[in-house]
Design a protein around this motif. Sequence first.
Motif, mmCIF file in Angstrom:
data_model
loop_
_atom_site.group_PDB
_atom_site.id
_atom_site.type_symbol
_atom_site.label_atom_id
_atom_site.label_comp_id
_atom_site.label_asym_id
_atom_site.label_seq_id
_atom_site.Cartn_x
_atom_site.Cartn_y
_atom_site.Cartn_z
ATOM 1 N N LEU A 1 19.365 -2.933 41.025
ATOM 2 C CA LEU A 1 20.637 -3.672 40.918
ATOM 3 C C LEU A 1 21.775 -2.860 41.541
ATOM 4 C CD1 LEU A 1 20.037 -4.707 37.248
ATOM 5 C CD2 LEU A 1 20.629 -6.353 39.032
ATOM 6 N N PRO A 2 22.781 -3.553 42.073
ATOM 7 C CA PRO A 2 23.942 -2.823 42.593
ATOM 8 C C PRO A 2 24.848 -2.370 41.450
ATOM 9 C CG PRO A 2 24.259 -5.188 42.866
ATOM 10 C CD PRO A 2 22.899 -5.008 42.234
ATOM 11 N N GLY A 3 25.563 -1.297 41.669
ATOM 12 C CA GLY A 3 26.581 -0.868 40.699
ATOM 13 C C GLY A 3 26.022 -0.195 39.464
ATOM 14 N N LEU A 4 24.727 0.093 39.437
ATOM 15 C CA LEU A 4 24.142 0.675 38.223
ATOM 16 C C LEU A 4 23.478 2.024 38.490
ATOM 17 C CD1 LEU A 4 22.828 -2.503 36.410
ATOM 18 C CD2 LEU A 4 24.755 -1.067 35.787
ATOM 19 N N THR B 1 24.064 10.961 28.692
ATOM 20 C CA THR B 1 24.628 9.964 27.789
ATOM 21 C C THR B 1 26.098 9.663 28.078
ATOM 22 O OG1 THR B 1 25.046 11.689 26.168
ATOM 23 C CG2 THR B 1 23.006 10.428 25.920
ATOM 24 N N GLU B 2 26.503 9.851 29.306
ATOM 25 C CA GLU B 2 27.802 9.323 29.734
ATOM 26 C C GLU B 2 27.620 8.731 31.119
ATOM 27 O OE1 GLU B 2 30.361 12.765 29.857
ATOM 28 O OE2 GLU B 2 29.735 13.213 31.897
ATOM 29 N N GLN B 3 28.505 7.795 31.456
ATOM 30 C CA GLN B 3 28.329 7.122 32.745
ATOM 31 C C GLN B 3 28.597 8.107 33.871
ATOM 32 O OE1 GLN B 3 30.553 3.503 33.170
ATOM 33 N NE2 GLN B 3 29.259 2.806 34.853
ATOM 34 N N ARG B 4 27.586 8.379 34.656
ATOM 35 C CA ARG B 4 27.715 9.343 35.744
ATOM 36 C C ARG B 4 26.853 8.877 36.930
ATOM 37 N NH1 ARG B 4 25.861 15.194 34.290
ATOM 38 N NH2 ARG B 4 27.297 14.992 32.538
ATOM 39 N N PRO B 5 27.450 8.064 37.836
ATOM 40 C CA PRO B 5 26.668 7.569 38.982
ATOM 41 C C PRO B 5 26.201 8.701 39.866
ATOM 42 C CG PRO B 5 28.788 6.439 38.804
ATOM 43 C CD PRO B 5 28.833 7.601 37.854
ATOM 44 N N MET B 6 25.074 8.509 40.539
ATOM 45 C CA MET B 6 24.570 9.484 41.502
ATOM 46 C C MET B 6 25.278 9.227 42.829
ATOM 47 S SD MET B 6 21.121 10.426 40.172
ATOM 48 C CE MET B 6 19.808 9.883 41.212
ATOM 49 N N PRO B 7 25.350 10.233 43.678
ATOM 50 C CA PRO B 7 25.921 9.980 45.004
ATOM 51 C C PRO B 7 25.065 8.956 45.753
ATOM 52 C CG PRO B 7 25.281 12.309 44.728
ATOM 53 C CD PRO B 7 24.827 11.580 43.506
ATOM 54 N N GLY B 8 25.702 8.180 46.612
ATOM 55 C CA GLY B 8 24.898 7.219 47.388
ATOM 56 C C GLY B 8 25.440 5.814 47.300
ATOM 57 N N ASP B 9 24.535 4.845 47.437
ATOM 58 C CA ASP B 9 24.955 3.442 47.573
ATOM 59 C C ASP B 9 25.277 2.746 46.258
ATOM 60 O OD1 ASP B 9 22.430 3.220 46.495
ATOM 61 O OD2 ASP B 9 21.476 2.716 48.398
ATOM 62 N N GLY B 10 25.108 3.436 45.162
ATOM 63 C CA GLY B 10 25.471 2.824 43.873
ATOM 64 C C GLY B 10 24.389 1.970 43.248
ATOM 65 N N TYR B 11 23.222 1.894 43.884
ATOM 66 C CA TYR B 11 22.160 1.074 43.299
ATOM 67 C C TYR B 11 21.451 1.846 42.182
ATOM 68 C CZ TYR B 11 22.598 -1.292 47.860
ATOM 69 O OH TYR B 11 23.053 -1.920 48.973
ATOM 70 N N GLY B 12 20.887 1.100 41.245
ATOM 71 C CA GLY B 12 20.169 1.756 40.168
ATOM 72 C C GLY B 12 19.215 0.809 39.464
#
Length: 474
Positions: A84-87, A94-105
């Motif tokens: 999914l995008p944005g995930l 246990t805190e929101q911490r996106p990985m570098p990159g396109d934002g998919y998860g």
Amino acid sequence: MKNAERIWDLVDQRRADYQDLSDRIWGMPELCYNEHRSVAEHKAMLEKEGFRITEKVAGIPTAVMGEAGEGGPVIAILGEYDALPGLSQEADVTEQRPMPGDGYGHGCGHNLLGSASMLAAAAVKDWLAENGIPGRVRYYGCPAEEGGAAKAFMVREGAFADVDVAISWHPAAFAAVQEAISLANTRIDFTFKGRASHAAAAPQLGRSALDAVELMSVGVNYMREHMPSDARIHYAYLDAGGIAPNVVQAQAKVRYLIRARELPELTDLIARVKKIAEGAALMTECTVEHRVLSGVANLLGNAPMEKAMQAALDRLGPPPFDAADQARANDFQATMTAADIAAAWRKVGLTPKPGLGLTDQVVPADAKGAPMVGSTDVGDVSWVVPTVQARGATYAIGTPGHSWQLTAQGKLPAAHKGMVHVAKVMAATAVDTLRDPSIIARAKEDLAARTAVTPYQSPIPEGTEPPFGMSVSI
Ligand SMILES: [Zn+2]
């Protein structure tokens, strides 16, 4: 007692390989028909297991199928691997911490979904070989569940035409047989065309496509009072006609997502929304064209298959989560609201156990859960093949669907345990069905009865191709 059955032993023997597969897919999140690396991983694993492979099932580049066994009934086990995008999210944080990159998860756990389904199919393959029983097992690697309705296109192309029963699952907080309730839906883009003009100097020459989109929205919003109460209509403006208010907007585009409890209701609603679009075009002297992007049917239940799966689940018992798994789940629950956690218990109809991080029981057959109001393309399969789905307990109770918390838990030991557990449930259901073909006969009778009045009609119009290479909102 956990491995009292040979089939569970066969699942356990290969658990490490499939946990690794799931983790690799988690690490390469890909969207809607662009799952090229993920499907390559699944194909490589099918090859390693010795399945007979069909690539590009139904003409879809990221769909794959592996078959094993000879003759007999065909049992399909369905898997997915789209993200999914944005995930995007770091694992086990246990805190929101996106990985570098396109934002998919992998915020819906489809990394686990595909791996557990193939794990189950591989165990059934070996069980068939060991027992010399006629029968075939197939793993279907299905892309684009999120917004792409791949299985509906696969059904339309006859990919399941010779399948006798289909088995699948979805990650969840509880171990259960999935209640067969979901909404049929469709995504349709409406493009209005008018005529540009100077909005001040020559407004009489302009015909605003943006006005048409707005009038369509007004019309649809008035219709809401007069549609079935469990239907849903959402829309998003894809093109509002530009950023200059002093130019009459010559083109505008809106995407509608229409959902209804049953396919016939959906068909009626689509016709009404189209009339409103045409009315808006008439009022503004614009033209309108529509393009259907995808469509999925509602899920049909299948009592004999649900009974078979519940029996397998009851024999197996709950997933073997330990104190460390529970403690980590509690850490994740601390990021959720009390309402999230209460809703999770309500969904499966169980009395809440305060402070419990991961489930410690199997949801009994008579639990009365609150129905799911989302949609899934497994729905289309369920109209043409007797289909049953499990819920596999892979994350903390209360974890919202499509959330960063769900992505973060996708590689935890609890996720792996839940994945192996649900693979055992699916594999045992398949084996029981192969041992007792009367289950298949009853399952087919059940499906025939459910579709006697309203036969399946694909929600995807003829000639519509899967939306390859375009972004489809979720
Ligand atoms: Zn999902």
